[in-house]
Design a protein around this motif. Sequence first.
Motif, mmCIF file in Angstrom:
data_model
loop_
_atom_site.group_PDB
_atom_site.id
_atom_site.type_symbol
_atom_site.label_atom_id
_atom_site.label_comp_id
_atom_site.label_asym_id
_atom_site.label_seq_id
_atom_site.Cartn_x
_atom_site.Cartn_y
_atom_site.Cartn_z
ATOM 1 N N PRO A 547 0.834 -1.213 0.000
ATOM 2 C CA PRO A 547 0.000 0.000 0.000
ATOM 3 C C PRO A 547 0.864 1.256 0.000
ATOM 4 N N GLU A 548 0.835 2.015 -1.076
ATOM 5 C CA GLU A 548 1.648 3.221 -1.192
ATOM 6 C C GLU A 548 1.015 4.355 -0.394
ATOM 7 N N GLY A 549 1.741 4.833 0.612
ATOM 8 C CA GLY A 549 1.292 6.007 1.352
ATOM 9 C C GLY A 549 0.074 5.801 2.215
ATOM 10 N N ASP A 550 -0.375 4.578 2.393
ATOM 11 C CA ASP A 550 -1.560 4.289 3.208
ATOM 12 C C ASP A 550 -1.096 3.616 4.501
ATOM 13 N N PHE A 551 -0.872 4.409 5.550
ATOM 14 C CA PHE A 551 -0.336 3.863 6.793
ATOM 15 C C PHE A 551 -1.291 2.851 7.414
ATOM 16 N N ASP A 552 -2.583 3.154 7.422
ATOM 17 C CA ASP A 552 -3.540 2.252 8.056
ATOM 18 C C ASP A 552 -3.519 0.875 7.405
ATOM 19 N N ARG A 553 -3.412 0.858 6.070
ATOM 20 C CA ARG A 553 -3.375 -0.419 5.359
ATOM 21 C C ARG A 553 -2.058 -1.144 5.656
ATOM 22 N N TRP A 554 -0.952 -0.396 5.640
ATOM 23 C CA TRP A 554 0.356 -0.980 5.965
ATOM 24 C C TRP A 554 0.327 -1.571 7.371
ATOM 25 N N TRP A 770 -16.475 -0.490 25.429
ATOM 26 C CA TRP A 770 -17.055 0.422 24.439
ATOM 27 C C TRP A 770 -18.407 0.881 24.957
ATOM 28 N N GLU A 771 -18.502 2.133 25.339
ATOM 29 C CA GLU A 771 -19.703 2.616 26.022
ATOM 30 C C GLU A 771 -20.782 3.083 25.069
ATOM 31 N N THR A 772 -20.439 3.456 23.842
ATOM 32 C CA THR A 772 -21.429 3.991 22.904
ATOM 33 C C THR A 772 -21.367 3.228 21.592
ATOM 34 N N PRO A 773 -21.948 2.029 21.550
ATOM 35 C CA PRO A 773 -21.901 1.230 20.318
ATOM 36 C C PRO A 773 -22.470 1.992 19.128
ATOM 37 N N ASP A 774 -21.775 1.898 18.000
ATOM 38 C CA ASP A 774 -22.176 2.607 16.798
ATOM 39 C C ASP A 774 -21.705 1.800 15.593
ATOM 40 N N ALA A 775 -22.629 1.402 14.716
ATOM 41 C CA ALA A 775 -22.287 0.527 13.595
ATOM 42 C C ALA A 775 -21.317 1.200 12.633
ATOM 43 N N ALA A 776 -21.487 2.502 12.396
ATOM 44 C CA ALA A 776 -20.594 3.195 11.466
ATOM 45 C C ALA A 776 -19.173 3.237 12.007
ATOM 46 N N ALA A 777 -19.026 3.482 13.317
ATOM 47 C CA ALA A 777 -17.694 3.495 13.920
ATOM 48 C C ALA A 777 -17.078 2.108 13.871
ATOM 49 N N ALA A 778 -17.903 1.080 14.116
ATOM 50 C CA ALA A 778 -17.390 -0.287 14.062
ATOM 51 C C ALA A 778 -16.921 -0.633 12.653
ATOM 52 N N ARG A 779 -17.705 -0.231 11.639
ATOM 53 C CA ARG A 779 -17.310 -0.517 10.258
ATOM 54 C C ARG A 779 -15.989 0.160 9.922
ATOM 55 N N ALA A 780 -15.783 1.385 10.417
ATOM 56 C CA ALA A 780 -14.538 2.095 10.141
ATOM 57 C C ALA A 780 -13.342 1.430 10.789
ATOM 58 N N ALA A 781 -13.575 0.657 11.852
ATOM 59 C CA ALA A 781 -12.477 -0.028 12.559
ATOM 60 C C ALA A 781 -12.275 -1.448 12.065
ATOM 61 N N LEU A 782 -13.043 -1.876 11.052
ATOM 62 C CA LEU A 782 -12.921 -3.215 10.490
ATOM 63 C C LEU A 782 -12.034 -3.190 9.249
ATOM 64 N N TYR A 783 -11.118 -4.143 9.180
ATOM 65 C CA TYR A 783 -10.205 -4.272 8.045
ATOM 66 C C TYR A 783 -10.272 -5.704 7.530
ATOM 67 N N CYS A 784 -10.034 -5.879 6.232
ATOM 68 C CA CYS A 784 -9.977 -7.220 5.648
ATOM 69 C C CYS A 784 -9.226 -7.126 4.331
ATOM 70 N N GLN A 785 -8.994 -8.287 3.707
ATOM 71 C CA GLN A 785 -8.327 -8.299 2.405
ATOM 72 C C GLN A 785 -9.232 -7.691 1.339
ATOM 73 N N GLU A 786 -8.611 -6.955 0.427
ATOM 74 C CA GLU A 786 -9.352 -6.273 -0.630
ATOM 75 C C GLU A 786 -8.729 -6.589 -1.986
ATOM 76 N N PRO A 787 -9.450 -6.326 -3.069
ATOM 77 C CA PRO A 787 -8.844 -6.532 -4.403
ATOM 78 C C PRO A 787 -7.618 -5.648 -4.580
ATOM 79 N N ALA A 788 -6.655 -6.149 -5.312
ATOM 80 C CA ALA A 788 -5.450 -5.365 -5.580
ATOM 81 C C ALA A 788 -5.821 -4.054 -6.247
ATOM 82 N N ARG A 789 -5.143 -2.988 -5.808
ATOM 83 C CA ARG A 789 -5.467 -1.664 -6.345
ATOM 84 C C ARG A 789 -4.644 -1.367 -7.593
#
Length: 789
Positions: A547-554, A770-789
């Motif tokens: 991942p070029e320049g993408d720290f979160d992905r790295w 986690w005191e304030t469950p929120d689906a959008a926040a949870a989705r943002a914290a989820l990572y998985c394998q993705e198609p090659a960019r």
Amino acid sequence: MLEATPLTEGWVLCHEGVGLPAVVPGCVHTDLLAAGVIPDPFLGRNEAEVAWVGRRDWTYETDLPTGSGHEQTDLVFDGLDTVAEVLLDGQLLGRTRNMHRGYRFDVTGLGGRLSVRFASAYAEAEAVRGKVGDRPAAYAEPYQYLRKMACSFGWDWGPTLVTAGIWRPVRLERWSTARLARVRPVVTVQQGVGVVELHIEVERTRVEAELTLEARVGGVRARGEVTGTRGVVRVEVPDAELWWPRGYGEQSLHDVELTLCHDSVVLDVWRRRVGFRSVELDTSADGRGTGFTLVVNGERLFARGVNWIPDDVFPSRVTRERYRRRLGQAADAGVDLVRVWGGGIYESEDFYDACDELGLLVWQDFPFACAAYPEEQPLRGEVEAEARENVVRLMPHPSLVLWNGNNENLWGFRDWGWEGRLAGDSWGEGYYLGVLPRVVAELDPTRVYTAGSPWSGSWAHHPNDPAHGTHHSWEVWNRADYAEYRSEVPRFVAEFGWQAPPAYATLRRALPGEELAADSPGMLHHQKAEDGNGKLARGLARHFALPEGDFDRWHYLTQVNQARAVAAGIEHWRAHWPECAGTVVWQLNDCWPVTSWSAIDGDGREKPLYHELRRLYADRLLTLRVRGEGLVLAAVNQAAGPWTAALELRRMSVAGEVIGAVRLELAARARAVAELPVPDGLVPDGAKEFLVVDSEGLRALYFPVPDREIPYPRPEFEVVAGSGSVTVTARTLVRDLLLQADRLGPDVRADRGLVTLLPGERVTIGVEGWETPDAAAARAALYCQEPAR
């Protein structure tokens, strides 16, 4: 009766003519930090800003009270780090030069201003080097010239923070007539009878006094007498319940109390807990080489191990609760053996107490690591004295099963160019093959001793020969793809591992305000391994599109790669039991926030590797491996009973289509491995296919090509956030799904790591804090394998 008074109050640290409040036990750095004199060395690049501390001399002072009503008063230090003069009102009581020992000084009738003056460890080490001559080492710092925790001087995962201080408790002991100077418990099991033989040495003020001993183990009592300064009491416990490592039985512990009396007056009492068990090490030769198999109570074990480093670069900060938490994490991950690595310390009683209770076997290195150690004075006498003290101190603990002479020094002599540089000078062999085995044999004959790790058993074989004894597998991390772990079957893998950065919240705390990148200044400062980032990058490139320049992905991919690498080794080696009899992952823990090989980072957060260990070290494990042109399924059963189960094998496309399926029956004996060939029609063909095997909640996956060649679909999944959980339902193949819970909040924890979901599958991840469950926040914290960019 002996009276002990802790000396914890009123201490000051003298700094530039000012007395700063000091905490004892503690050290210079923590006192300076508390006083605001230095910044936190764990944050940013502050480590370099406090380097001056290790080059200074320091003095601790307090007032020592007088008067006791007893015949003798001793000032007792359990640990001084490291080179010190102890003075009372300016009069010298004695000198110390060993962090790993305790010290006792007679202060009967004395009182006044107590001063402990610490010389710079650098100055002492350099003076000793000047006396005995230069010796080679893996690092430039002079740690091998004094008996101090080697990793204080930095390591390839640790900061250089050379401290000083009264790092273990100090007290006054007041007593009369006699006291118990040493109690050496030899604990054995003889034909079902538990035997505790207590070998006692006493110190006297009255030579003529008749002394008696009474020992109690549970409800069984025995008596004995003291002749001169020595005595022995033997207690036999019929039908004693055995102590077992976790997963093999109960951790039965028995209270032992020894009382020293004169005319029915109790003078001193010694109390410990012991466990009855036998320990052997099978190093017999066979057609494949020389084995290395631990045998406890007659049961042969595959050791599921982790290497332990000091949990803090300032060990005085590690509390009983912290030991229990960290070792509890190890036990929860399926670990049953903890190796205390030789660049650290003999840990406190709290460490071994926790291991006793949790059923964690302890492999204890003597503190020698990655250097040629001189055998001349003043070091030789210190080495024997510390060994004698610590062998006896740790003998009560049933968890301690193996003493090891050193870390990598025998290997270093042979392979790292030391032999020629030394030109006949001493380098430690006399310790590992002479002094230390003699001390263990004399004092602790119930335990195993091995000369080093790695060690093939003799100079007849290369010290790191995988076919003989213990092996350290570092060529893979340093130079190869982790698939190379599968190219050999060592008899016992005592070190191997793969790096990854710490958790995101740990990085944010350690590098405040920094724009994070793999090569940002703070990230590079908290990467201590030689070419560490280069090795991380090459390891990623073999499997993923970088991942070029993408720290979160790295960050995500490096953590995935760490878990995958360790899995490749453990799955392969466990499948070769009993030829391979153990794996000890480098490493469980960290001593500060750093990119390292750890499963738990420096802030105590669990990396994906930690959760992967729970799968890899479970009693039952399924793994797929290539054999010739086909695939073999290995079913590893380390449970006490046989394993019979139905297996579902599915050949699938990455698009989610089932190409072929079959059900097979599994039958594996207790403590054994069963193999089943995968039918030819189910072997995946090419990048678009994979094999999945499921049975009773266990899963094995096989993808025939690296991830960078797999045409993953764009992952689609639904997320529901509830109280204490996040539920993910997959609509496509979702590989290596990871909830980075600390992105939801620095104190939030998830109960699982990487998981692969097939279309239609669902996983519920437990989330704590986690005191304030929120689906959008949870989705943002989820990572998985993705198609090659």
